[in-house]
Design an enzyme around this catalytic site. Structure first.
Site, PDB file in Angstrom:
ATOM      1  N   GLY A 136     -22.145 -58.650  -8.232  1.00 61.03           N
ATOM      2  CA  GLY A 136     -23.530 -58.885  -8.627  1.00 61.03           C
ATOM      3  C   GLY A 136     -24.507 -58.828  -7.478  1.00 61.03           C
ATOM      4  CG  LEU A 196     -22.326 -56.164 -12.537  1.00 61.70           C
ATOM      5  CD1 LEU A 196     -23.137 -54.887 -12.418  1.00 61.70           C
ATOM      6  CD2 LEU A 196     -23.225 -57.386 -12.448  1.00 61.70           C
ATOM      7  CG  ASP A 197     -20.679 -55.001  -9.200  1.00 67.61           C
ATOM      8  OD1 ASP A 197     -21.089 -53.829  -9.204  1.00 67.61           O
ATOM      9  OD2 ASP A 197     -21.379 -55.969  -8.869  1.00 67.61           O
ATOM     10  CB  ALA A 198     -15.236 -55.210 -13.495  1.00 64.72           C
TER      11      ALA A 198
END
Lengths: 286, 286, 286, 286
Positions: free
Chosen positions: B204, B230-232
């Protein structure tokens, strides 16, 4: 499960079309289950390299029969002698040569004790006795051979002590003695040294002193095969660690040890797993 | 010479014996000269992966015919759709999304200008105009899309500007806007982000601030495929750089930039060369 | 020569002008020969830190007198308790807690045996007996405390075995048991753990499994002070090593060990040399 | 806020007791607020080094007065000329020398454009015109000086173009021409080169080719001061990147670029911040 018996084929020949097809078809026809396969072609020399790992229980014949049959494949591809079939069922044997500095030996013994490095350390030979106790505490024979008087006869004794085990690797774990040419030849492709610099920088004696004088900002370690040309044999693995102006020679020595031992351990492991193919003075690590 | 036209085959299927033999025999029979070949088997999922690079001039037919014939091979191995044949004769197209921070864009443009990264940068799209001049100095169109008012319509405009180029990669070069789920899906496997932390740490916003607060001794960067989570998404490449107590957040930001840009460049190169195979949420980089 | 007796002053106070002048004048007036000096100011918290190493033989008084006199300096600078004077003439004592994994213990014992790490390992305590032999081979007492039945009484026994040595560090060398809050408090600033991940990623159990699932391209190790908040204490040192899709969890475990042991050794050395100043949840390593 | 004007004192003298006290008392008495302070003593040469950063607005006099007063301090400590007071209010000026390879120049220009590197690039001088456009796109003058005919007169022209700016650094950003001894001397301590190897390995021409031939497993880059002795000047910073048997010379060149540019940028930054003190052929980076 993961440690079931395997046959490891390493092979090199002049590159041309159809090599992979020839080898993989041979294995497929025999029902061979390939666990790991790696290929490399050197565009400069036009040489092809491969390493194939086959589950032993997937083949309907034993390792001798595999060798006999694969010899035909190799011949058909123009590789008379540049191949090998290793059987992981035969435990790797090593002999370690040491002097006074113990960090590489401690590290190897720890790896063997924990089972991480599954080898049979047949003997440790030292030109000093400093490391006798720790060796014997691991249940491994330690032989002291003095180099103080006559180096030639000392090396003869070392050779005798080594050769009786027919080891897969002779590990110079900070041995600090220069192997004579006849031993370099006798143990060609099996004698593995850890040099305490990032070769080709700082060849020979006292590399950390040389590094300090030059004011480098990283010090290194190099694991390589021993050849008659000092510190110039094929490099298996290298690593470095950061130093700065605040580091004395003693600090560099201390920091360097941490990469010497892991670099040697990585190089030795790859050698024993049949991953290292030597071509000229370079290595292919598959 | 080294850049002659090549066909790149990437392929995945459930593992079993004979896959390599099947593929390599197919290529050998057609006279295919394999320049580079890599294989991987995932023991957990029992999945087999390969990437093969064949010289175009070694085959007696064109890429469409290769695709048609290879479809049969793939079908026979149980891989209906999990394969692809790329033609390096078709230049890769990318679109880059940026915000205000220019280090990744500068780096990419420099690589393209020098010929190191042989891609066609069709457009750069920014939610600010800061990077318009440098983009245009390279002869590349820059589009400004404001996100200040209505994000939904802004994203719609971005999508339109991107999709008209049908790019092989949509590069989020510190874009700082979270892609809506429908764009994540539309660009699945093509949208590549650089996140300024060593994921999964510091997901994040403001990861360097988070890193500073936690007192870590290394900061990182992660190049990954964008997914709705998100960001995964699947990680392509990561790297780290050392920091210490003397580094403020601003110092971390500055040091981190140097790994962000090279990590993104490496990941993008591998993606465009067809080296990255996604399997579940992990990548195989061949 | 380089190991002559030294006094190590560590000191922290709110920043203002004249602190360095005050401390260095105090030392200069007493004839103190400063061997090493480091300063740091944290701009966020406005805190000043210093570590000064003085040759014992350059002062006309002993360490108790130095402490008494320095107390006045500290008071005048508003640092009632946030300072310490260590005497390197007093050998550092450590106790090591282990479980079954031996790589960190082997590594520490090797460093102690070679003289690289000049500490007095008073005891090794294990919740299994696997590492008893190697410990005793080094002439160090090994205590087995079973955690199979009653953890509370097991920890009470561990505490008793540890506290009788009043150690400068309690080293959790892959101990695998979570210290109860009362021991975290009793050993605050002295209990040092090695966690086998790059924190704050993969807190808690089986971090390499977590790392494998997430598909990271580097695995890490973190040496930190133990606090009641699991794996969240102040970080002393971290390092990482590269992994790839070919690495199984077992491979990650093996590769990770090499950074666990050196990261722990570095962190422990810095702690014992009085280099690590804790401020909030961050460390300053001078 | 973080960029308020500062005075940077760098100083070296033979070590003895009381130096820190003398300097810090001088600053404290003048009310100087020390933002950053670093000390180093070289035990081999018995030399003391310090760098102190003072907030300009904390002193009741200007930089000329500070220099005048500090001269007395320096004289009293036996350092006639080995000290300097820099004023961050005077923007650093650099001139960059280039050839055809643009990665270092692109990288520097990107850092300057973003404000990360706050310097005044007065001119870029190239022995080819390849990099003229990108330089001018940044609003910086580019001068082409041909070396094809007469090197001596070419260097005379370069010297003239450089010296008119009296730069704080002359940056050889892959310039590929060997500076004549008179320019090495004229620009001593200001001419900064990036060599594309891990010195002292692979001095001179085509270091990546040399590295490939030797079969090293890491390639490096070295940022150093230029002296008349080729590639043998004091090293400011070095870094390395991993390569393997699969990397051709061209791959090594490509991978090496990524460390060349960041290594040069780090070294240049430290030089411009007055962090690099040269002592003999080694550097102290404070």
């Amino acid at each position: 499960m993961p440690d079931s018996r395997q046959y490891v084929i390493t092979f090199g020949c002049p590159d041309r079309t159809g090599i992979v097809a020839r080898i993989s078809s041979f294995l497929a026809e025999a029902g061979g289950w390939i666990v790991e396969a790696a290929y490399h072609t050197d565009p400069d020399t036009g040489w092809f390299f491969t390493r194939q790992v086959v589950r032993a229980d997937s083949l309907p014949f034993d390792v001798d029969e595999l060798r006999a049959r694969f010899a035909g494949v190799a011949r058909s591809l123009g590789a008379e002698s540049d191949w090998r079939v290793d059987d992981t069922g035969e435990r790797r044997r090593i002999v370690v040569l040491v002097s006074k500095e113990g960090h590489c030996l401690y590290d190897l013994l720890g790896r063997v004790a924990s089972g991480e490095l599954d080898v049979d350390v047949r003997a440790v030979i030292g030109n000093h006795e400093v490391l006798a106790d720790i060796t014997r505490a691991h249940g491994i024979p330690f032989h002291h051979v003095s180099f103080a008087e006559d180096k030639a006869s000392a090396f003869a004794e070392v050779a005798k002590l080594v050769d009786e085990h027919d080891p897969h690797a002779v590990v110079l774990a900070r041995f600090m003695q220069i192997l004579p040419p006849e031993l370099c030849e006798a143990w060609a492709g099996r004698a593995i040294n850890i040099h305490h610099s990032f070769l080709p920088s700082f060849i020979g004696a006292r590399p950390y002193h040389q590094a300090y004088q030059r004011g480098v900002k990283l010090v290194g370690a190099t694991c390589h095969y021993v050849t008659a040309d000092l510190d110039a044999g094929p490099i298996i693995e290298q690593d470095v660690i950061r130093v700065d102006h605040g580091d004395s020679v003693a600090d560099m020595v201390r920091k360097g040890r941490d990469i010497e031992k892991v670099t040697l351990a990585r190089g030795l492991r790859w050698h024993l797993e049949g991953r290292v193919l030597v071509h000229g003075n370079r290595t292919v690590v598959l």
